[in-house]
Scaffold this motif. Structure first.
Motif, PDB file in Angstrom:
ATOM      1  N   GLU A 124       2.705  26.699  -2.509  1.00  0.00           N
ATOM      2  CA  GLU A 124       1.388  26.727  -1.873  1.00  0.00           C
ATOM      3  C   GLU A 124       0.596  27.978  -2.241  1.00  0.00           C
ATOM      4  O   GLU A 124      -0.592  28.053  -1.977  1.00  0.00           O
ATOM      5  N   GLY A 125       1.250  28.960  -2.835  1.00  0.00           N
ATOM      6  CA  GLY A 125       0.607  30.230  -3.131  1.00  0.00           C
ATOM      7  C   GLY A 125      -0.331  30.175  -4.316  1.00  0.00           C
ATOM      8  O   GLY A 125      -0.265  29.272  -5.153  1.00  0.00           O
ATOM      9  N   LYS A 126      -1.190  31.188  -4.405  1.00  0.00           N
ATOM     10  CA  LYS A 126      -2.048  31.357  -5.579  1.00  0.00           C
ATOM     11  C   LYS A 126      -1.195  31.706  -6.791  1.00  0.00           C
ATOM     12  O   LYS A 126      -1.514  31.350  -7.919  1.00  0.00           O
ATOM     13  N   TYR A 127      -0.084  32.425  -6.516  1.00  0.00           N
ATOM     14  CA  TYR A 127       0.838  32.847  -7.567  1.00  0.00           C
ATOM     15  C   TYR A 127       2.233  32.350  -7.238  1.00  0.00           C
ATOM     16  O   TYR A 127       2.549  32.074  -6.091  1.00  0.00           O
ATOM     17  N   VAL A 128       3.077  32.282  -8.268  1.00  0.00           N
ATOM     18  CA  VAL A 128       4.457  31.868  -8.097  1.00  0.00           C
ATOM     19  C   VAL A 128       5.358  32.778  -8.933  1.00  0.00           C
ATOM     20  O   VAL A 128       4.968  33.233 -10.006  1.00  0.00           O
ATOM     21  N   CYS A 129       6.546  33.078  -8.376  1.00  0.00           N
ATOM     22  CA  CYS A 129       7.565  33.794  -9.143  1.00  0.00           C
ATOM     23  C   CYS A 129       8.888  33.068  -8.964  1.00  0.00           C
ATOM     24  O   CYS A 129       9.072  32.314  -8.004  1.00  0.00           O
ATOM     25  N   PHE A 130       9.793  33.302  -9.897  1.00  0.00           N
ATOM     26  CA  PHE A 130      11.073  32.611  -9.933  1.00  0.00           C
ATOM     27  C   PHE A 130      12.179  33.631  -9.725  1.00  0.00           C
ATOM     28  O   PHE A 130      12.285  34.600 -10.474  1.00  0.00           O
ATOM     29  N   VAL A 131      12.990  33.401  -8.707  1.00  0.00           N
ATOM     30  CA  VAL A 131      13.993  34.374  -8.284  1.00  0.00           C
ATOM     31  C   VAL A 131      15.371  33.713  -8.311  1.00  0.00           C
ATOM     32  O   VAL A 131      15.564  32.677  -7.679  1.00  0.00           O
ATOM     33  N   ASN A 132      16.297  34.315  -9.029  1.00  0.00           N
ATOM     34  CA  ASN A 132      17.686  33.850  -9.008  1.00  0.00           C
ATOM     35  C   ASN A 132      18.423  34.578  -7.888  1.00  0.00           C
ATOM     36  O   ASN A 132      18.192  35.774  -7.659  1.00  0.00           O
ATOM     37  N   ALA A 133      19.326  33.892  -7.227  1.00  0.00           N
ATOM     38  CA  ALA A 133      20.024  34.467  -6.070  1.00  0.00           C
ATOM     39  C   ALA A 133      20.828  35.711  -6.424  1.00  0.00           C
ATOM     40  O   ALA A 133      21.073  36.548  -5.563  1.00  0.00           O
ATOM     41  N   ASP A 134      21.217  35.877  -7.684  1.00  0.00           N
ATOM     42  CA  ASP A 134      22.028  37.039  -8.043  1.00  0.00           C
ATOM     43  C   ASP A 134      21.213  38.170  -8.678  1.00  0.00           C
ATOM     44  O   ASP A 134      21.778  39.173  -9.093  1.00  0.00           O
ATOM     45  N   ASP A 135      19.896  38.031  -8.754  1.00  0.00           N
ATOM     46  CA  ASP A 135      19.058  39.115  -9.270  1.00  0.00           C
ATOM     47  C   ASP A 135      18.695  40.075  -8.146  1.00  0.00           C
ATOM     48  O   ASP A 135      18.858  39.759  -6.965  1.00  0.00           O
ATOM     49  N   GLU A 136      18.210  41.251  -8.521  1.00  0.00           N
ATOM     50  CA  GLU A 136      17.804  42.262  -7.549  1.00  0.00           C
ATOM     51  C   GLU A 136      16.379  42.702  -7.866  1.00  0.00           C
ATOM     52  O   GLU A 136      15.997  42.757  -9.036  1.00  0.00           O
ATOM     53  N   TYR A 137      15.631  43.035  -6.811  1.00  0.00           N
ATOM     54  CA  TYR A 137      14.223  43.397  -6.979  1.00  0.00           C
ATOM     55  C   TYR A 137      13.901  44.703  -6.273  1.00  0.00           C
ATOM     56  O   TYR A 137      14.428  44.972  -5.188  1.00  0.00           O
ATOM     57  N   GLU A 138      13.030  45.472  -6.895  1.00  0.00           N
ATOM     58  CA  GLU A 138      12.484  46.643  -6.209  1.00  0.00           C
ATOM     59  C   GLU A 138      11.656  46.135  -5.030  1.00  0.00           C
ATOM     60  O   GLU A 138      11.036  45.065  -5.118  1.00  0.00           O
ATOM     61  N   PRO A 139      11.601  46.874  -3.921  1.00  0.00           N
ATOM     62  CA  PRO A 139      10.887  46.392  -2.732  1.00  0.00           C
ATOM     63  C   PRO A 139       9.385  46.192  -2.949  1.00  0.00           C
ATOM     64  O   PRO A 139       8.741  45.490  -2.181  1.00  0.00           O
ATOM     65  N   ASN A 140       8.836  46.783  -4.002  1.00  0.00           N
ATOM     66  CA  ASN A 140       7.396  46.662  -4.264  1.00  0.00           C
ATOM     67  C   ASN A 140       7.087  45.724  -5.435  1.00  0.00           C
ATOM     68  O   ASN A 140       5.966  45.721  -5.947  1.00  0.00           O
ATOM     69  N   PHE A 141       8.058  44.920  -5.849  1.00  0.00           N
ATOM     70  CA  PHE A 141       7.853  43.996  -6.971  1.00  0.00           C
ATOM     71  C   PHE A 141       6.627  43.115  -6.752  1.00  0.00           C
ATOM     72  O   PHE A 141       5.728  43.056  -7.596  1.00  0.00           O
ATOM     73  N   LEU A 142       6.592  42.391  -5.646  1.00  0.00           N
ATOM     74  CA  LEU A 142       5.468  41.476  -5.383  1.00  0.00           C
ATOM     75  C   LEU A 142       4.155  42.227  -5.217  1.00  0.00           C
ATOM     76  O   LEU A 142       3.108  41.772  -5.679  1.00  0.00           O
ATOM     77  N   GLU A 143       4.196  43.381  -4.556  1.00  0.00           N
ATOM     78  CA  GLU A 143       2.983  44.172  -4.341  1.00  0.00           C
ATOM     79  C   GLU A 143       2.382  44.623  -5.673  1.00  0.00           C
ATOM     80  O   GLU A 143       1.171  44.484  -5.897  1.00  0.00           O
ATOM     81  N   ILE A 144       3.217  45.145  -6.554  1.00  0.00           N
ATOM     82  CA  ILE A 144       2.713  45.614  -7.848  1.00  0.00           C
ATOM     83  C   ILE A 144       2.241  44.442  -8.708  1.00  0.00           C
ATOM     84  O   ILE A 144       1.132  44.455  -9.250  1.00  0.00           O
ATOM     85  N   MET A 145       3.065  43.424  -8.813  1.00  0.00           N
ATOM     86  CA  MET A 145       2.716  42.295  -9.681  1.00  0.00           C
ATOM     87  C   MET A 145       1.485  41.542  -9.167  1.00  0.00           C
ATOM     88  O   MET A 145       0.572  41.235  -9.932  1.00  0.00           O
ATOM     89  N   GLY A 146       1.448  41.278  -7.861  1.00  0.00           N
ATOM     90  CA  GLY A 146       0.284  40.605  -7.292  1.00  0.00           C
ATOM     91  C   GLY A 146      -0.974  41.450  -7.399  1.00  0.00           C
ATOM     92  O   GLY A 146      -2.058  40.942  -7.695  1.00  0.00           O
ATOM     93  N   GLY A 147      -0.827  42.756  -7.177  1.00  0.00           N
ATOM     94  CA  GLY A 147      -1.972  43.661  -7.286  1.00  0.00           C
ATOM     95  C   GLY A 147      -2.544  43.709  -8.687  1.00  0.00           C
ATOM     96  O   GLY A 147      -3.769  43.692  -8.879  1.00  0.00           O
ATOM     97  N   VAL A 148      -1.670  43.753  -9.683  1.00  0.00           N
ATOM     98  CA  VAL A 148      -2.122  43.779 -11.071  1.00  0.00           C
ATOM     99  C   VAL A 148      -2.814  42.466 -11.435  1.00  0.00           C
ATOM    100  O   VAL A 148      -3.867  42.468 -12.091  1.00  0.00           O
ATOM    101  N   LEU A 149      -2.243  41.350 -11.017  1.00  0.00           N
ATOM    102  CA  LEU A 149      -2.865  40.061 -11.302  1.00  0.00           C
ATOM    103  C   LEU A 149      -4.268  39.973 -10.703  1.00  0.00           C
ATOM    104  O   LEU A 149      -5.206  39.509 -11.358  1.00  0.00           O
ATOM    105  N   GLU A 150      -4.424  40.429  -9.470  1.00  0.00           N
ATOM    106  CA  GLU A 150      -5.739  40.392  -8.820  1.00  0.00           C
ATOM    107  C   GLU A 150      -6.717  41.351  -9.484  1.00  0.00           C
ATOM    108  O   GLU A 150      -7.853  40.988  -9.758  1.00  0.00           O
ATOM    109  N   LYS A 151      -6.269  42.574  -9.736  1.00  0.00           N
ATOM    110  CA  LYS A 151      -7.150  43.585 -10.332  1.00  0.00           C
ATOM    111  C   LYS A 151      -7.624  43.169 -11.721  1.00  0.00           C
ATOM    112  O   LYS A 151      -8.800  43.305 -12.051  1.00  0.00           O
ATOM    113  N   GLU A 152      -6.709  42.675 -12.520  1.00  0.00           N
ATOM    114  CA  GLU A 152      -7.025  42.314 -13.911  1.00  0.00           C
ATOM    115  C   GLU A 152      -7.548  40.886 -14.052  1.00  0.00           C
ATOM    116  O   GLU A 152      -7.937  40.489 -15.148  1.00  0.00           O
ATOM    117  N   LYS A 153      -7.522  40.123 -12.954  1.00  0.00           N
ATOM    118  CA  LYS A 153      -7.912  38.712 -12.985  1.00  0.00           C
ATOM    119  C   LYS A 153      -7.143  37.954 -14.081  1.00  0.00           C
ATOM    120  O   LYS A 153      -7.707  37.155 -14.815  1.00  0.00           O
TER     121      LYS A 153
END
Length: 182
Positions: free
Chosen positions: A76-105
């Motif tokens: 349902e989101g404007k954006y989508v990401c794919f996450v594997n159960a055994d991967d690890e993410y920095e706590p700001n992954f979505l914030e940085i990636m979503g912010g860059v997508l919005e800023k750069e259109k």
């Protein structure tokens, strides 16, 4: 306003508790988690956060690619990401990636990552084989829905990216390691 980002989490015989908690703990507030599991006791997740929706999907032995295809359909989101159960993410992954997508259109953002199977501090992500994984990018949902996750072979994430590139999407590179691939 932060647009909704849908996280499609795929797991098989992995306890998804840690990755679900990691995605709920993301500093980005507006997210939807679609969790696709096989052979996992779903009863233990009945009291999870309302941002999570769970799907018990039979294992098709296709590295989770059919689950990703289903996730795109339910996103349902404007954006989508794919996450594997055994991967690890920095706590700001979505914030940085979503912010860059919005800023750069842009339509597609990808970042560097670490790989637990390779003795490097960082894998410089490139849109070439060997420098991308399904978990180090975020893409506009409408673009993902248009091309779909069509393939079920090991390298399906590459085919998905190839199909997106054929659509002449606007791409932005984020030069930070924001996830660890296992």
């Amino acid at each position: 306003m932060n647009p909704l980002i849908t996280c499609i989490i795929t797991c098989y015989e992995n306890d998804p508790t840690e990755i679900i908690q990691a995605m709920l703990n993301q500093t980005y507030p507006n997210k939807q988690l679609l969790v696709f599991c096989s052979d996992v006791d779903m009863q233990s997740f009945t009291n999870q956060d309302s941002q999570c929706e769970f799907f018990d999907v039979p294992n098709r032995r296709d590295w989770g690619h059919s689950k990703r295809a289903m996730g795109i359909a339910f996103a349902e989101g404007k954006y989508v990401c794919f996450v594997n159960a055994d991967d690890e993410y920095e706590p700001n992954f979505l914030e940085i990636m979503g912010g860059v997508l919005e800023k750069e259109k842009a339509d597609f953002a990808y970042c560097d990552f670490k790989d637990k199977t390779i003795d490097f501090d960082r894998v410089a992500a490139k849109l070439v084989k060997g420098g991308m994984t399904s978990g180090n990018f975020v893409v506009k949902s409408d673009k993902a829905k248009k091309v779909g996750w069509q393939h079920r072979v090991y390298a399906s994430d590459w085919y998905f990216i190839r199909d997106l590139l054929k659509e002449r999407i606007d791409i932005v590179y984020v030069p930070y390691s924001l996830m660890t691939h296992n």
